[in-house]
Design an enzyme around this catalytic site. Structure first.
Site, PDB file in Angstrom:
ATOM      1  CE1 TYR A  94       0.582   1.563   4.358  1.00 53.56           C
ATOM      2  CE2 TYR A  94       0.807  -0.818   4.496  1.00 53.56           C
ATOM      3  CZ  TYR A  94       0.996   0.431   5.045  1.00 53.56           C
ATOM      4  OH  TYR A  94       1.604   0.579   6.264  1.00 53.56           O
ATOM      5  CB  CYS A  95       1.345   4.220  -1.697  1.00 50.69           C
ATOM      6  SG  CYS A  95       0.070   4.409  -2.956  1.00 50.69           S
ATOM      7  CD1 TRP A  96      -2.055  10.315   0.380  1.00 54.42           C
ATOM      8  CD2 TRP A  96      -2.274   9.342   2.363  1.00 54.42           C
ATOM      9  NE1 TRP A  96      -2.961  11.048   1.100  1.00 54.42           N
ATOM     10  CE2 TRP A  96      -3.110  10.475   2.328  1.00 54.42           C
ATOM     11  CE3 TRP A  96      -2.245   8.562   3.517  1.00 54.42           C
ATOM     12  CZ2 TRP A  96      -3.924  10.848   3.404  1.00 54.42           C
ATOM     13  CZ3 TRP A  96      -3.061   8.935   4.593  1.00 54.42           C
ATOM     14  CH2 TRP A  96      -3.877  10.067   4.527  1.00 54.42           C
TER      15      TRP A  96
END
Length: 348
Positions: A94-96
């Protein structure tokens, strides 16, 4: 291949099976991350700022070109780390917001045969999901009591006896008072506290009672999620009430091992509330080694404050148990008996 996007609930369900990679920058990760996630940042903090500035000034195409230049030298290292972490050639990532950073990393790893599952909506969606879960009304029963009642020990014993317990002070690495940081490690951020709390919370059977210790809105530097705290305030309280002389030996035993200067510093944190004379008396008692007298002075403030907080709750929600002992075994048994007799426990 950019990886398969899955919902926050699916993503969290897979965590028991697959490793999790957080590709955000180190500072984002330190502020708060999914527990057990390993940080393999696509960009470090400086690189992220540079790419963001390029995007703002020159647009997406130039920012992508700038990003590729920056990550090129470390790409092999990132792949090696991801490969080491993967299980059966698979990863959660995941990222932001579940956008360019995680998709780019997934694409690059996909070229080498790794399969990635991406958190749809990213860490932001995860936070919305867990805060929503923590805000939901549950069958909460609050264990309260005057300072020195041994509430944490009682709470742990309730857990040993099969009750569902979340030790908020343990999660926050703080005991909740002016002396609460003594003997504790570094506190998590408020954001990370909620993440860690949810990791325990999601394991509970919500048809059964969940026991929590009575707390203020903040535990040291950590603040409880707003609606979670409101739900606590609206839940029944079982409060242990005993005379100071019953509680003093436990307090002396708990804090006698700490240096004099640390104890004095803790007293000074509440000096305005204690008043000048009582603060001076408490400090002198600590310096002379009379910790029982110092604790007795401090208890006057804490007892008054806690009893006032109980008065602010609705009367029918407060259940006082007068006890003549600080023995947690005895008090745990009394609390369970009382809760059973007064129908405070949800069905097991």
């Amino acid at each position: 291949m950019t990886g398969k996007k899955i919902s926050p609930s699916e993503f969290l369900g897979y965590r028991a099976l697959l490793p999790v990679v957080d590709v955000r920058s180190p500072s984002e990760y330190l502020a708060g991350h999914i527990p057990s996630a390993v940080n393999i940042p696509l960009f470090n903090d400086t690189e992220r700022a540079a790419v963001g500035l390029t995007y703002k000034v020159k647009g997406r195409e130039e920012s992508v070109r700038e990003g590729l230049k920056l990550i090129g030298p470390s790409l092999g290292e990132k792949f090696t780390e991801a490969l080491r972490l993967s299980k059966g050639g698979r990863l959660l990532m995941y990222c932001w917001r579940g956008g360019m950073r995680s998709e780019s990393m997934a694409w690059m790893l996909g070229l080498s045969g790794l399969t990635t599952f991406l958190l749809e909506g990213g860490y932001k969606a995860y936070r919305n999901h867990i805060l929503g879960q923590l805000a939901s009304r549950r069958n909460i029963l609050i264990l309260g009591g005057l300072t020195g009642s041994g509430k944490t020990a009682v709470l742990n014993l309730l857990g040993d006896r099969g009750e569902q317990v979340a030790d908020l002070e343990d999660i926050a690495s703080h005991k909740g008072s002016a002396f609460g940081s003594l003997g504790q490690g570094q506190q998590p951020t408020t954001e990370q506290f909620a993440n860690n709390l949810f990791d325990i919370w999601k394991r509970f059977d919500f048809d059964r009672t969940i026991w929590l210790e009575d707390e203020s809105r903040n535990i040291g530097s950590v603040f409880l999620p707003e609606q979670f705290y409101r739900n606590m305030q609206e839940s029944p309280v079982i409060a242990l009430i005993s005379r100071p002389e019953v509680r003093l030996p436990r307090l002396v035993e708990e804090y006698c091992c700490y240096p004099v200067e640390m104890l004095k510093a803790s007293v000074m944190k509440i000096s305005r509330r204690l008043g000048g004379d009582r603060t001076g008396d408490a400090v002198r008692a600590i310096e002379s080694g009379d910790l029982e007298k110092a604790a007795e002075i401090v208890l006057v403030y804490y007892d008054r404050t806690y009893l006032y907080s109980l008065e602010q709750r609705k009367n029918h929600m407060v259940h006082r148990i007068n006890t003549d002992t600080a023995d947690p075994e005895i008090n745990a048994a009394r609390i369970l008996e009382y809760a059973g007799k007064h129908n405070l426990l949800s069905a097991d």
